[in-house]
Structures are given as C-alpha cells and as structure tokens.
Write a protein that holds these residues in place. Structure first.
Motif, PDB file in Angstrom:
ATOM      1  N   ILE A 173      34.176  26.994  40.071  1.00 24.43           N
ATOM      2  CA  ILE A 173      33.947  28.311  39.676  1.00 24.43           C
ATOM      3  C   ILE A 173      34.550  28.670  38.097  1.00 24.43           C
ATOM      4  O   ILE A 173      35.610  28.401  37.895  1.00 24.43           O
ATOM      5  N   VAL A 174      33.653  29.222  37.366  1.00 24.51           N
ATOM      6  CA  VAL A 174      33.918  29.603  36.067  1.00 24.51           C
ATOM      7  C   VAL A 174      34.132  31.102  35.675  1.00 24.51           C
ATOM      8  O   VAL A 174      34.667  31.499  34.768  1.00 24.51           O
ATOM      9  N   GLY A 175      33.562  31.833  36.505  1.00 23.43           N
ATOM     10  CA  GLY A 175      33.720  33.290  36.232  1.00 23.43           C
ATOM     11  C   GLY A 175      33.358  34.177  37.679  1.00 23.43           C
ATOM     12  O   GLY A 175      32.362  33.639  38.524  1.00 23.43           O
ATOM     13  N   ALA A 176      33.871  35.498  37.666  1.00 23.99           N
ATOM     14  CA  ALA A 176      33.591  36.263  39.080  1.00 23.99           C
ATOM     15  C   ALA A 176      33.618  37.702  38.726  1.00 23.99           C
ATOM     16  O   ALA A 176      34.565  37.958  37.793  1.00 23.99           O
ATOM     17  N   ASP A 177      32.790  38.477  39.308  1.00 22.15           N
ATOM     18  CA  ASP A 177      33.058  39.752  39.102  1.00 22.15           C
ATOM     19  C   ASP A 177      32.761  40.457  40.726  1.00 22.15           C
ATOM     20  O   ASP A 177      31.625  40.347  41.228  1.00 22.15           O
ATOM     21  N   CYS A 178      34.008  40.895  41.214  1.00 23.27           N
ATOM     22  CA  CYS A 178      34.068  41.208  42.445  1.00 23.27           C
ATOM     23  C   CYS A 178      34.235  42.968  42.728  1.00 23.27           C
ATOM     24  O   CYS A 178      34.839  43.364  41.958  1.00 23.27           O
ATOM     25  N   HIS A 179      33.474  43.237  44.019  1.00 19.59           N
ATOM     26  CA  HIS A 179      33.256  44.688  44.051  1.00 19.59           C
ATOM     27  C   HIS A 179      33.836  44.592  45.619  1.00 19.59           C
ATOM     28  O   HIS A 179      33.371  43.977  46.419  1.00 19.59           O
ATOM     29  N   PRO A 180      34.515  45.778  45.649  1.00 20.15           N
ATOM     30  CA  PRO A 180      35.064  45.947  47.167  1.00 20.15           C
ATOM     31  C   PRO A 180      33.828  46.443  48.172  1.00 20.15           C
ATOM     32  O   PRO A 180      33.077  46.936  47.799  1.00 20.15           O
TER      33      PRO A 180
ATOM     34  N   ARG B 165      36.261  43.176  52.645  1.00 20.33           N
ATOM     35  CA  ARG B 165      35.352  42.147  52.253  1.00 20.33           C
ATOM     36  C   ARG B 165      35.347  42.572  50.819  1.00 20.33           C
ATOM     37  O   ARG B 165      34.992  43.711  50.539  1.00 20.33           O
ATOM     38  N   TYR B 166      34.995  41.482  49.963  1.00 20.29           N
ATOM     39  CA  TYR B 166      34.527  41.663  48.694  1.00 20.29           C
ATOM     40  C   TYR B 166      33.248  41.031  48.476  1.00 20.29           C
ATOM     41  O   TYR B 166      33.035  40.018  48.898  1.00 20.29           O
ATOM     42  N   THR B 167      32.413  41.634  47.834  1.00 21.58           N
ATOM     43  CA  THR B 167      30.895  41.147  47.353  1.00 21.58           C
ATOM     44  C   THR B 167      31.353  40.539  45.862  1.00 21.58           C
ATOM     45  O   THR B 167      31.921  41.307  44.849  1.00 21.58           O
ATOM     46  N   CYS B 168      31.083  39.342  45.533  1.00 19.36           N
ATOM     47  CA  CYS B 168      31.282  38.798  44.162  1.00 19.36           C
ATOM     48  C   CYS B 168      30.015  38.088  43.517  1.00 19.36           C
ATOM     49  O   CYS B 168      29.439  37.236  44.291  1.00 19.36           O
ATOM     50  N   GLU B 169      29.941  38.508  42.464  1.00 15.86           N
ATOM     51  CA  GLU B 169      28.808  37.890  41.563  1.00 15.86           C
ATOM     52  C   GLU B 169      29.641  36.545  40.696  1.00 15.86           C
ATOM     53  O   GLU B 169      30.474  36.683  40.119  1.00 15.86           O
ATOM     54  N   VAL B 170      29.275  35.161  41.116  1.00 15.26           N
ATOM     55  CA  VAL B 170      30.267  34.077  40.789  1.00 15.26           C
ATOM     56  C   VAL B 170      29.006  33.121  39.806  1.00 15.26           C
ATOM     57  O   VAL B 170      28.100  32.921  40.059  1.00 15.26           O
ATOM     58  N   GLY B 171      29.750  32.998  38.758  1.00 18.84           N
ATOM     59  CA  GLY B 171      29.138  31.809  37.999  1.00 18.84           C
ATOM     60  C   GLY B 171      29.933  30.533  38.028  1.00 18.84           C
ATOM     61  O   GLY B 171      31.450  30.350  37.983  1.00 18.84           O
ATOM     62  N   PHE B 172      29.279  29.328  38.095  1.00 18.35           N
ATOM     63  CA  PHE B 172      29.900  28.093  38.352  1.00 18.35           C
ATOM     64  C   PHE B 172      29.044  27.002  37.732  1.00 18.35           C
ATOM     65  O   PHE B 172      28.101  27.265  37.319  1.00 18.35           O
TER      66      PHE B 172
END
Length: 132
Positions: free
Chosen positions: A77-84, A89-96
């Motif tokens: 994983i190289v990046g993430a933007d997480c929202h409650p 729980r958190y929903t995350c947009e993940v770059g990998f």
C-alpha cells in the motif's frame, strides 16, 4: 425601586448565560481543532482517528495469512484516504503497487476496515480479494 433591582438581576442572568454559552463554544472549538488522537484522549473515546497506511498494510497482511491464495503476497500500500462510516468502520480509497509486477503502476481499490477489540485494524472488504 423593586422593579429596578429586578431588571438588573435579569440583565446579570442574561450576561451569565451568554458567558457560559461562549465558554462552551470556545471549548468545543478547541477540541475540534485538535488532532484525532488528542480528541479521542480528551473525550475518552477509543477511536484514535482513521487508519494509517501502516495500519492498512498490517490489516492486509494479517488477512493474507488467513486467506491464503485469496490475497496477493506482493501487494504494498502506497496511499490511502479514509473516511468514517457506520459503527466505527472506515471506508478507504487505497493506492497500491504489486512488487512482483510493475512497481511504477499504481492500482486503486476501496477497502472497508474496522478496529478490533485488540486495537488492531481488520480488513472487512476490498483490496483485491480474488474470487474463487
């Protein structure tokens, strides 16, 4: 004379109420400007804010140990933007990237994570779980 003192008392009560409201608003503003970890410590909640990239990588690695072939072993994983979300729980947009594939190509996915009882994050959904 009785009416004048009643008016002054009413004015003092209004000023006291206004001052109390101002103090409450100022305290709330200070609490909101703090970092998530400080807010959690100050409010006594267990939530220390959204997961970090390291938290997400650890959650993925733990899930990969259990799931075996359903997860890629070379995912980083190289990046993430997480929202409650709901229920902590958190929903995350993940770059990998896939280290065995092409390290310059960044893949994107969505993940759902939840903080467990042991304070570790658990991967609930996402991050390229292969279908059977």
């Amino acid at each position: 004379m009785a009416q004048a003192s009643w008016g002054q008392g009413l004015r003092r009560t209004r000023y006291a109420a206004a001052a109390a409201a101002l103090i409450a608003v100022a305290a709330a503003a200070i609490l909101m400007l703090r970092a998530p970890g400080e807010r959690a410590a100050a409010s006594g909640t267990a939530d220390a804010g959204p997961p970090t990239i390291m938290d997400l990588q650890s959650a993925y690695d733990r899930a990969a140990l259990v799931a075996g072939e359903l997860h890629d072993k070379d995912l980083k994983i190289v990046g993430a933007d997480c929202h409650p979300g709901m229920s902590g729980r958190y929903t995350c947009e993940v770059g990998f990237v896939k280290t065995d594939y092409d390290r310059t190509r960044v893949f994107l996915d969505a993940a759902l994570v939840e903080r467990g009882a042991s304070k570790d994050w658990t991967l609930m959904r996402g991050l390229c779980r292969r279908l059977l």
